[in-house]
Enzyme design. Structure first.
Site, PDB file in Angstrom:
ATOM      1  N   CYS A  22      47.361 -56.246 -26.591  1.00 34.66           N
ATOM      2  CA  CYS A  22      47.545 -56.478 -25.155  1.00 34.66           C
ATOM      3  C   CYS A  22      49.017 -56.668 -24.831  1.00 34.66           C
ATOM      4  O   CYS A  22      49.843 -56.868 -25.717  1.00 34.66           O
ATOM      5  CB  CYS A  22      46.761 -57.706 -24.722  1.00 34.66           C
ATOM      6  N   CYS A  25      50.666 -59.835 -26.112  1.00 32.12           N
ATOM      7  CA  CYS A  25      51.033 -59.837 -27.540  1.00 32.12           C
ATOM      8  C   CYS A  25      52.344 -59.086 -27.725  1.00 32.12           C
ATOM      9  O   CYS A  25      53.178 -59.455 -28.548  1.00 32.12           O
ATOM     10  CB  CYS A  25      49.951 -59.155 -28.370  1.00 32.12           C
ATOM     11  N   ASP A 411      64.299 -29.891   1.359  1.00 33.65           N
ATOM     12  CA  ASP A 411      65.476 -29.044   1.498  1.00 33.65           C
ATOM     13  C   ASP A 411      64.936 -27.626   1.704  1.00 33.65           C
ATOM     14  O   ASP A 411      63.914 -27.270   1.124  1.00 33.65           O
ATOM     15  CB  ASP A 411      66.289 -29.129   0.199  1.00 33.65           C
TER      16      ASP A 411
END
Length: 722
Positions: A22, A25, A411
């Site tokens: 996780c 950790c 653009d």
């Protein structure tokens, strides 16, 4: 300071890490590594499962720092000649299921035996207790080690909560339930690890795209060489049906190359001499000889992998919120649990045993597993999916911002249009003049003019196989601001604006022709007249061609709820209006200098908040930087676009834009849903404390269930299609 940073970056080493369960950790591992004696700094990238270490540390020291999670550390490729076993490309060994999860299986076996003994010998029996204890110790040893260390250091995280709950449960004699809690927590962690690995696989599959060896011609011999040993300037031979191993430029042969791996475009692209080819793409038809232009670590695919891994490690705003929330959340849960244990017995005369049990259940419910995994798994899945489809999103921040866009500015040149002028109209007005002959004269004159639109006329002549190089032009000259003239076969020909011919043919200028020219100009075309001093011979019109997909894309974006689409261009208002109304943008701004584009983007941001700018990443870099999300086109061809943009469309194709907006919105919704769901489940479970219905079973199942649902929900982002 900059010297110091340069020194640090020289000492930086990157390692791949296996075994993260996780994000918490990962954070803890980072802290531990920072405390090592030779280390100045360390940074974990949880999304990509990597750590960058500034300073000196051995693999043993790093693994010791990650011992709480049993982390395995391998160096990422650092030098060109590192052997294959050590590189980041190494395949993870396939471990048989029973070996990989042996701890879990033994623990479950003891639990089953414990329950058999419970039914045969009863709850108070020593054998029953010992079997449950064995199940707890086997399944939860690593959990207890970390949890107890945290308690001693007053560090509160999930493992601290679980450890306190387990010890408390054992003290009040709930051996069976505690053993189940330990096993379910271990399963929940394995599922987290598995689902994060699934999400990371999108990048691993990118790593395996390019071959590791290539056929190279050296000293007249053709030999198979590992890509690490290939140098710039080598000639690589690619046979039909083979993948291209390195970036380079074609020096011999022609073929069709499938560039889907880089650009997401499945239609093969024709390649011939002087065309660029990319590592990881598939040569479909002919034999190609390619001159290597980049080393293996600098190829476009390597750059994409590196940027995607960096992006997956970037913290998204919602991740920052979750981290902040979790920091205060865990201590608050411990306080609530303590109040649940103390208040009812002292003030309401409740039973100590019942309320201690309820307090322990609160601790288990309080585990923020689902909350912690909710954002990273969604971000990693979405960025990985986008990369596979040829869209490079530089981080969770931009993914979330893409999902909240209100306006998009484009653009014109090279984005909505192809950026290459073409001849659109050619009308001969003199019946005695041959069309091919007139085009040859026009091309011979334009060839000498250096005019930007001359290339379009020369291309037209080449397409129609008209030879112009043998047309003799004498006394060629340019008439400033009006056109050009030259003598061919004794006749003086003029090419230029209507203004030029009004001066030449005093009184004879045809009003119908003038109208014809005005119509062409209103369509966004540059119209030029060709004639002599006596008569007009023809009209030729040139324009920057609009991409076939532009109109459909603008329509799709409006359907997706983008409130405003704007075209920005340095062109004149007539051309801008013609192209803008053809593609269907909601606003047009013409005659803009780069600074004007920048100012307009700033104005849009103050009006709409989230604004994207789409350009080619070269001449509109300031406007891209000023927008909330800068999107560059054709990233595969230009390193600038890859570096400067927040999102790069690898193919020169706008069709990926609606997909990116859709994916980002879905990611944003899934992250919000995950966070809301993870918090709501905790809240509902906590409400069960009031009537005293919360059991350890319900507590761990609500936590585990929420984690699984959140992980599966995040992984759905890998399946979003165009």
């Amino acid at each position: 300071m900059s010297n110091q940073r340069a020194k640090l970056s020289e000492q930086m080493k990157t390692y791949r890490v296996q075994g993260f369960t996780c994000a918490n950790c990962a954070g803890k591992f980072e802290k531990n590594v920072k405390k090592l004696p030779g280390v100045q700094d360390a940074k974990v990238n949880f999304g990509a499962s990597k750590i960058s270490v500034y300073g000196d540390a051995t693999i043993e020291e790093l693994e010791k720092a990650g011992a709480f999670e049993n982390l395995k550390v391998t160096p990422e490729k650092s030098a060109p000649h590192v052997s294959q076993e050590v590189t980041g490309d190494t395949k993870e060994e396939k471990v048989p299921f029973y070996k990989k999860y042996s701890t879990l299986l033994y623990s479950t076996s003891f639990l089953v035996l414990g329950y058999l003994s419970y039914f045969v010998n009863g709850e108070e029996n020593l054998l029953t207790t010992l079997l449950f204890l064995a199940s707890m110790l086997v399944g939860g040893l690593s959990l207890f080690k970390v949890g107890l260390q945290n308690l001693l250091r007053f560090e509160f995280d999930m493992k601290t909560l679980m450890t306190v709950a387990v010890i408390g449960g054992a003290i009040i004699g709930e051996w069976g339930e505690v053993a189940i809690v330990v096993i379910l927590f271990a399963i929940s962690e394995e599922l987290e690890r598995f689902s994060m690995d699934r999400a990371r696989n999108s990048i691993r599959s990118l790593m395996e795209i390019a071959p590791k060896e290539a056929l190279v011609r050296r000293n007249g011999q053709e030999i198979m060489i590992h890509v690490d040993d290939i140098v710039v300037g080598d000639i690589m031979i690619v046979k039909p049906g083979e993948k291209i191993a390195m970036d380079g430029v074609v020096v011999n042969g022609h073929s069709a190359v499938n560039q889907a791996a880089i650009t997401g475009e499945s239609v093969p692209v024709g390649k011939t001499v002087d065309d660029d080819v990319f590592a990881g793409t598939l040569n479909e038809e002919g034999l190609l000889e390619v001159k290597i232009t980049k080393l293996v670590e600098d190829t476009t695919i390597s750059k994409i992998i590196h940027l995607v891994e960096e992006a997956q490690g970037e913290r998204a705003p919602s991740q920052a919120f979750v981290d902040k929330f979790a920091k205060y959340y865990t201590p608050i849960i411990m306080i609530i649990a303590a109040l649940v244990v103390i208040v009812p017995p002292l003030l309401l005369g409740g039973s100590w045993e019942t309320w201690i049990y309820q307090g322990l259940a609160v601790l288990v419910v309080g585990c923020p597993c689902a909350l912690v995994i909710s954002t990273p798994i969604s971000i990693v899945s979405a960025i990985g999916n986008a990369a596979k489809k040829g869209v490079l999103v530089k981080g969770g921040v931009y993914l979330e911002e893409m999902g909240a866009l209100k306006a998009i500015a484009f653009d014109k040149t090279g984005t909505l249009t192809k950026g290459v002028p073409v001849v659109t109209d050619f009308n001969v007005l003199n019946n005695h003049m041959n069309k091919r002959e007139l085009l040859a004269i026009i091309t011979a004159l334009e060839f000498r003019s250096q005019h930007p639109l001359a290339s379009a006329i020369m291309k037209k002549a080449e397409e129609e196989n008209i030879s112009y190089s043998d047309v003799l032009v004498e006394n060629f000259s340019s008439i400033t601001g009006k056109g050009i003239k030259g003598i061919v076969n004794g006749v003086t020909y003029y090419i230029g604006s209507p203004k030029l011919f009004k001066e030449l043919l005093t009184g004879d200028f045809d009003k119908g022709l003038e109208q014809n020219v005005t119509v062409l100009q209103n369509q966004g075309k540059t119209a030029m007249i060709i004639g002599t001093e006596k008569e007009i011979l023809g009209v030729i019109a040139v324009a920057d061609e609009v991409r076939e997909s532009s109109k459909e894309i603008i329509h799709k974006l409006h359907q997706l709820g983008i409130r405003k689409t704007i075209m920005l261009t340095g062109d004149n208002k007539g051309t801008a209006k013609a192209i803008g109304s053809h593609v269907g943008v909601s606003d047009i701004r013409a005659d803009l200098m780069p600074q004007d584009k920048l100012d307009y983007i700033k104005q849009l941001r103050s009006e709409y908040g989230n604004v994207a700018m789409v350009g080619d990443g070269v001449n509109d870099a300031p406007a891209l930087a000023a927008s909330t999300v800068g999107i560059a086109m054709g990233g595969a061809g230009t390193d600038t676009a890859l570096e400067t943009a927040d999102v790069a469309l690898m193919g020169d194709d706008l069709r990926k834009l609606p997909f990116t907006v859709k994916l980002s919105r879905k990611a944003l919704n899934i992250i919000k849903a995950n966070i809301t769901f993870a918090i709501a489940i905790k809240f509902i479970a906590l409400l069960l404390v009031i009537p005293g219905w919360l059991t350890l079973w319900i507590a761990i199942l609500s936590d585990m269930g929420a984690t699984i649902i959140v992980a599966l929900n995040g992984l759905r982002l890998m399946r979003v299609k165009e």
